[in-house]
Design an enzyme around this catalytic site. Structure first.
Site, PDB file in Angstrom:
ATOM      1  CG  ASN A 150      10.723  36.829  40.291  1.00 43.65           C
ATOM      2  OD1 ASN A 150      10.975  35.925  39.492  1.00 43.65           O
ATOM      3  ND2 ASN A 150      10.112  37.937  39.939  1.00 43.65           N
ATOM      4  CB  CYS A 324      10.690  44.650  38.093  1.00 39.19           C
ATOM      5  SG  CYS A 324      11.669  43.745  39.263  1.00 39.19           S
TER       6      CYS A 324
HETATM    7  N1  PLP Z   1      16.226  37.905  38.935  1.00 37.93           N
HETATM    8  C1  PLP Z   1      15.270  37.674  39.834  1.00 37.93           C
HETATM    9  C2  PLP Z   1      14.705  36.308  39.985  1.00 37.93           C
HETATM   10  C3  PLP Z   1      14.797  38.726  40.635  1.00 37.93           C
HETATM   11  O1  PLP Z   1      13.843  38.498  41.538  1.00 37.93           O
HETATM   12  C4  PLP Z   1      15.354  40.024  40.470  1.00 37.93           C
HETATM   13  C5  PLP Z   1      14.836  41.165  41.255  1.00 37.93           C
HETATM   14  O2  PLP Z   1      13.720  41.177  41.703  1.00 37.93           O
HETATM   15  C6  PLP Z   1      16.372  40.189  39.521  1.00 37.93           C
HETATM   16  C7  PLP Z   1      16.778  39.116  38.769  1.00 37.93           C
HETATM   17  C8  PLP Z   1      17.011  41.517  39.321  1.00 37.93           C
HETATM   18  O3  PLP Z   1      17.884  41.827  40.372  1.00 37.93           O
HETATM   19  P1  PLP Z   1      18.323  43.338  40.650  1.00 37.93           P
HETATM   20  O4  PLP Z   1      17.165  44.007  41.301  1.00 37.93           O
HETATM   21  O5  PLP Z   1      19.496  43.258  41.560  1.00 37.93           O
HETATM   22  O6  PLP Z   1      18.677  43.937  39.340  1.00 37.93           O
END
Ligand code: PLP
Length: 402
Positions: A150, A324
């Site tokens: 990400n 996050c």
């Molecule tokens: N996994 C990855 C690689 C992400 O980029 C994200 C969110 O940024 C998530 C999991 C979590 O997803 P969600 O925001 O739908 O909980």
């Protein structure tokens, strides 16, 4: 001009997705578990969306389970597979640069008596099948490696990694939250047993995700409750969200090569201009095995928070790490995992494009960045020390080669 280049954090709900969802608030609102006509209409829509998700992944509809988000799908895959296979062993393999939805779940499982191996990624964010092969043990029950990172956008060799897991009879999960719509995914052909996705990364609304569970793979459920999702994921379905997810994934996977070509051209134009026109900047991640919309840079001698603020003043949305983790002062664990120093991690910026971004927007962002970086460096004591020849962040020789 307002430019949104934070699509890795979330994307906008597009008009066709919104139009598909619209009737499912006021007109078709039944509980999909109800047996009357209202319920049956809702059930029909849920199953149609399940079919759309399955088709986009090369899966069977009965292998798709809707969840509340990508985080839930990740938690479920890991905890569900770990506990379902406890008789075989308690060893899990992942990487050190996964999203926190994976890493924090692994840390919790460690507290509960599981053992986790965190494979280190290389300086471009890649993990190899050989590394995985060497880490597998007789008591390994699950491998979880993200499809695309990400923050830096590196795309992992998922089919090759899944083949190693399969050879040893170990389940293979991938967090494909960032990859959907940007990479061709076929769970059958690529040997994936479990796959997480999240709607809000590809123009569906927030708060809807899904987990693909290959038929025959048994995992424990996370929650106790009703019999929804074939008894595996209780809770009344998010009807409109599910309809939106189905439409969005259909659109996102319609013409992946065409979209990738268009976005890659804009991404590479931005990268080339930035590297040519702004001194002392490093591209983080892999030069080619990266998501078509990802640009991640470290600007030396300045803090990315200041860059973000100035970009925001010009109407440009970007981020300095995953949404996050922003708000925390810790440098990104992803950048540290690929060997970026604390100083350079603090000067890092992520621009994440979607297929709606234009070349004109890209040029506006680069022009703005040039001015902002120059102005911030003019005020930076680190930079003036550097110019005076004082060794601060690396040597001049190092900096000149970046
Ligand atoms: N996994 C990855 C690689 C992400 O980029 C994200 C969110 O940024 C998530 C999991 C979590 O997803 P969600 O925001 O739908 O909980």
């Amino acid at each position: 001009m307002r430019v949104y280049m934070d699509n890795g954090a979330t994307t906008r709900v597009t008009e066709p997705v919104m139009a598909a969802m619209q009737p499912y608030f006021c007109e078709i609102f039944g509980n999909p578990s109800s047996v009357h006509g209202f319920g049956r209409e809702a059930r029909k829509a849920v199953e149609a969306a399940r079919g759309q998700v399955a088709k986009a992944l090369g899966a069977q509809p009965r292998e798709i389970y809707f969840t509340g988000c990508g985080t839930e799908a990740d938690n479920w895959a890991l905890r569900g597979a770990a506990y379902a296979n406890i008789k075989k062993g308690r060893h899990i393999i992942t990487t050190n640069f996964e999203h926190h939805a994976i890493l924090h779940t692994c840390q919790q499982l460690e507290k509960e008596g599981f053992e986790v191996t965190y494979l280190p990624v290389d300086s471009e964010g890649l993990v190899t099948p050989e590394q995985l092969e060497a880490a597998i043990r007789p008591d390994t029950v699950l491998v979880s490696i993200m499809y695309a990172n990400n923050e830096i956008g590196t795309i992992e060799p998922i089919p090759e990694l899944a083949a190693v897991a399969k050879k040893h009879g170990v389940l293979f999960h991938t967090d494909a939250v960032q990859a959907i719509g940007h990479v061709e995914i076929d769970v059958q052909a690529q040997g994936i047993d479990l796959l997480s996705l999240s709607g809000h990364k590809f123009h569906a609304p927030k708060g809807i995700g899904a987990l693909y569970i290959r038929q025959g793979v048994r995992i424990q459920r996370l929650m106790q409750g009703g019999a929804q999702e074939r008894g595996q994921r209780p809770g009344t379905e998010n009807l409109a969200g599910i309809v939106g997810l189905g439409k969005a994934i259909e659109l996102a996977t319609e013409d992946i090569p065409g979209k990738v070509a268009k976005m890659t051209a804009i991404r590479d134009h931005m990268i080339a201009r930035i590297m040519d026109e702004i001194p002392y900047v490093k591209l983080n991640g892999h030069p080619t095995k990266r998501m078509c919309g990802n640009v991640n840079l470290s600007f030396y001698f300045i803090e990315s928070e200041s860059v973000l603020l100035h970009l925001d003043l010009r109407g440009i949305a970007a981020s300095s790490g995953s949404a996050c983790t922003s708000g925390s002062l810790d440098p990104s664990h992803v950048l540290l995992a690929i060997g970026v120093s604390h100083e350079h991690a603090n000067g890092s910026l992520r621009l994440s494009l979607c297929e709606e971004n234009t070349l004109e927007e890209a040029d506006y962002v680069v022009d703005s960045l040039k001015e902002i970086v120059e102005r911030l460096r003019d005020m930076s004591p680190l930079y003036s020390d550097f110019l005076k020849g004082v060794e601060t962040v690396g040597t001049e020789e190092e900096a000149c080669h970046i």
